[in-house]
Design an enzyme around this catalytic site. Structure first.
Site, PDB file in Angstrom:
ATOM      1  N   SER A 265     -26.168 -21.816 -17.114  1.00  0.00           N
ATOM      2  CA  SER A 265     -26.837 -22.942 -17.777  1.00  0.00           C
ATOM      3  C   SER A 265     -25.966 -24.182 -17.660  1.00  0.00           C
ATOM      4  O   SER A 265     -24.747 -24.104 -17.796  1.00  0.00           O
ATOM      5  CB  SER A 265     -27.025 -22.652 -19.278  1.00  0.00           C
ATOM      6  OG  SER A 265     -27.612 -21.383 -19.499  1.00  0.00           O
TER       7      SER A 265
ATOM      8  N   ASP B  19     -20.413 -24.122 -26.303  1.00  0.00           N
ATOM      9  CA  ASP B  19     -21.521 -23.618 -25.480  1.00  0.00           C
ATOM     10  C   ASP B  19     -22.888 -23.763 -26.161  1.00  0.00           C
ATOM     11  O   ASP B  19     -23.776 -22.915 -25.971  1.00  0.00           O
ATOM     12  CB  ASP B  19     -21.270 -22.165 -25.052  1.00  0.00           C
ATOM     13  CG  ASP B  19     -20.015 -22.022 -24.214  1.00  0.00           C
ATOM     14  OD1 ASP B  19     -19.691 -22.962 -23.470  1.00  0.00           O
ATOM     15  OD2 ASP B  19     -19.336 -20.984 -24.309  1.00  0.00           O
TER      16      ASP B  19
ATOM     17  N   ASN C  81     -16.876 -25.098  -9.062  1.00  0.00           N
ATOM     18  CA  ASN C  81     -18.014 -25.954  -9.451  1.00  0.00           C
ATOM     19  C   ASN C  81     -17.709 -27.417  -9.162  1.00  0.00           C
ATOM     20  O   ASN C  81     -18.600 -28.166  -8.739  1.00  0.00           O
ATOM     21  CB  ASN C  81     -18.353 -25.741 -10.929  1.00  0.00           C
ATOM     22  CG  ASN C  81     -19.233 -24.531 -11.124  1.00  0.00           C
ATOM     23  OD1 ASN C  81     -20.395 -24.521 -10.712  1.00  0.00           O
ATOM     24  ND2 ASN C  81     -18.692 -23.477 -11.713  1.00  0.00           N
TER      25      ASN C  81
ATOM     26  N   ARG D  12      -4.946 -31.301 -31.043  1.00  0.00           N
ATOM     27  CA  ARG D  12      -6.121 -31.461 -30.196  1.00  0.00           C
ATOM     28  C   ARG D  12      -6.573 -32.924 -30.138  1.00  0.00           C
ATOM     29  O   ARG D  12      -6.965 -33.427 -29.082  1.00  0.00           O
ATOM     30  CB  ARG D  12      -7.243 -30.575 -30.767  1.00  0.00           C
ATOM     31  CG  ARG D  12      -8.271 -30.156 -29.746  1.00  0.00           C
ATOM     32  CD  ARG D  12      -9.377 -29.356 -30.400  1.00  0.00           C
ATOM     33  NE  ARG D  12      -8.992 -28.044 -30.871  1.00  0.00           N
ATOM     34  CZ  ARG D  12      -8.742 -26.992 -30.096  1.00  0.00           C
ATOM     35  NH1 ARG D  12      -8.837 -27.103 -28.793  1.00  0.00           N
ATOM     36  NH2 ARG D  12      -8.419 -25.832 -30.621  1.00  0.00           N
TER      37      ARG D  12
ATOM     38  N   ASN E  25     -21.738 -29.547 -19.399  1.00  0.00           N
ATOM     39  CA  ASN E  25     -20.892 -28.371 -19.157  1.00  0.00           C
ATOM     40  C   ASN E  25     -21.714 -27.326 -18.418  1.00  0.00           C
ATOM     41  O   ASN E  25     -22.937 -27.290 -18.541  1.00  0.00           O
ATOM     42  CB  ASN E  25     -20.433 -27.800 -20.509  1.00  0.00           C
ATOM     43  CG  ASN E  25     -19.580 -26.553 -20.350  1.00  0.00           C
ATOM     44  OD1 ASN E  25     -18.662 -26.523 -19.526  1.00  0.00           O
ATOM     45  ND2 ASN E  25     -19.881 -25.515 -21.122  1.00  0.00           N
TER      46      ASN E  25
ATOM     47  N   HIS F 258     -22.012 -23.157 -18.020  1.00  0.00           N
ATOM     48  CA  HIS F 258     -21.601 -21.913 -18.671  1.00  0.00           C
ATOM     49  C   HIS F 258     -22.289 -20.748 -17.953  1.00  0.00           C
ATOM     50  O   HIS F 258     -23.483 -20.824 -17.657  1.00  0.00           O
ATOM     51  CB  HIS F 258     -21.994 -21.940 -20.151  1.00  0.00           C
ATOM     52  CG  HIS F 258     -21.546 -20.713 -20.881  1.00  0.00           C
ATOM     53  ND1 HIS F 258     -20.216 -20.471 -21.190  1.00  0.00           N
ATOM     54  CD2 HIS F 258     -22.241 -19.630 -21.334  1.00  0.00           C
ATOM     55  CE1 HIS F 258     -20.125 -19.300 -21.806  1.00  0.00           C
ATOM     56  NE2 HIS F 258     -21.324 -18.768 -21.898  1.00  0.00           N
TER      57      HIS F 258
END
Ligand code: GAR
Length: 217
Positions: free
Chosen positions: A139, A148, A17, A68, A110, A112
């Site tokens: 999407s 998502d 992508n 994180r 993003n 998905h």
């Protein structure tokens, strides 16, 4: 002259992508320019493609950070250092913390491989086949703290065919991913997407590629 928004693309692996976005950015009229390809994995195959295309690459391994939040902060700093104003997640397989997601609210998108809100998360193709859906797809959406989720900018649908395996379905969907991601980034970069009431309102004839019914004229 085309004004080009500066974009950072985050990957974890193959990066097909990202490659589709790079190819789109090569068009003289495309309103975005990739200033950074950032990976959390040094062995991400997509990094070689980006380097060969003359794009700055960085690797920030999540393994080098205690949590994180500090990993995200390092990525955020790198994205800013390269002057990016938009972020595209393209097969970036780490969950992001709310802080970075909110910092990039409506500027981070993003892709998905499902027709969201169906089949969020992993193993989407397997689960789509198990569910017996007749349409699958992909999407592009704004990123929100829940994985998502987020306002949907563009989608494409493909048929699920008899005998499909997760791999064959994934390949059919991936072709569409490579079409809608550059389209969605163009819309965003041109300021033709706004979020209203939790939904993306797109100023374009259609941001959805729908199947043609071969039985109809
Ligand atoms: C793509 O199919 C993308 O939609 C998916 O990972 C693949 C990455 O391929 N992303 C997700 O599942 C995110 N939830 P790529 O590295 O060749 O672009």
């Amino acid at each position: 002259m085309t004004v080009r928004r500066k974009v950072a693309v985050l990957i974890s692996g193959r990066g097909s992508n990202m490659q589709a976005l790079v190819r789109a950015c090569a068009r003289p009229d495309y309103p975005a320019k990739i200033v950074l390809v950032l990976s959390n994995r040094a062995d991400a195959a997509g990094l070689d493609f980006a380097r060969e295309a003359g794009i700055a690459t960085e690797v920030i391994s999540h393994k080098d950070f205690p949590d994180r939040a500090s990993f995200d902060a390092a990525m955020d700093a790198e994205i800013h250092r390269h002057g990016a104003g938009l972020v595209c997640l393209a097969g970036f397989m780490r969950l992001l913390d709310t802080v970075i997601i909110e910092a990039w609210r409506d500027r981070m998108i993003n892709i998905h491989p499902s027709l969201l809100p169906s089949f969020r998360g992993l193993d989407t193709h397997e689960r789509a086949l198990e569910a017996g859906v007749k349409l699958a797809g992909c999407s592009v959406h704004f990123v929100r703290p829940d994985v998502d989720t987020g306002p949907i900018i563009a989608q494409a649908a493909v048929p699920v065919l008899p005998g499909d395996t997760p791999d064959s379905l994934a390949a059919r969907i991936l072709e569409q991913e490579h079409l809608i991601y550059p389209m969605a980034l163009r819309l965003l970069a041109e300021g033709r997407v706004r979020v209203e009431g939790g939904r993306a309102v797109v100023d374009a004839p259609t941001a959805t590629v729908s199947l043609r019914n071969p039985d109809l004229p």
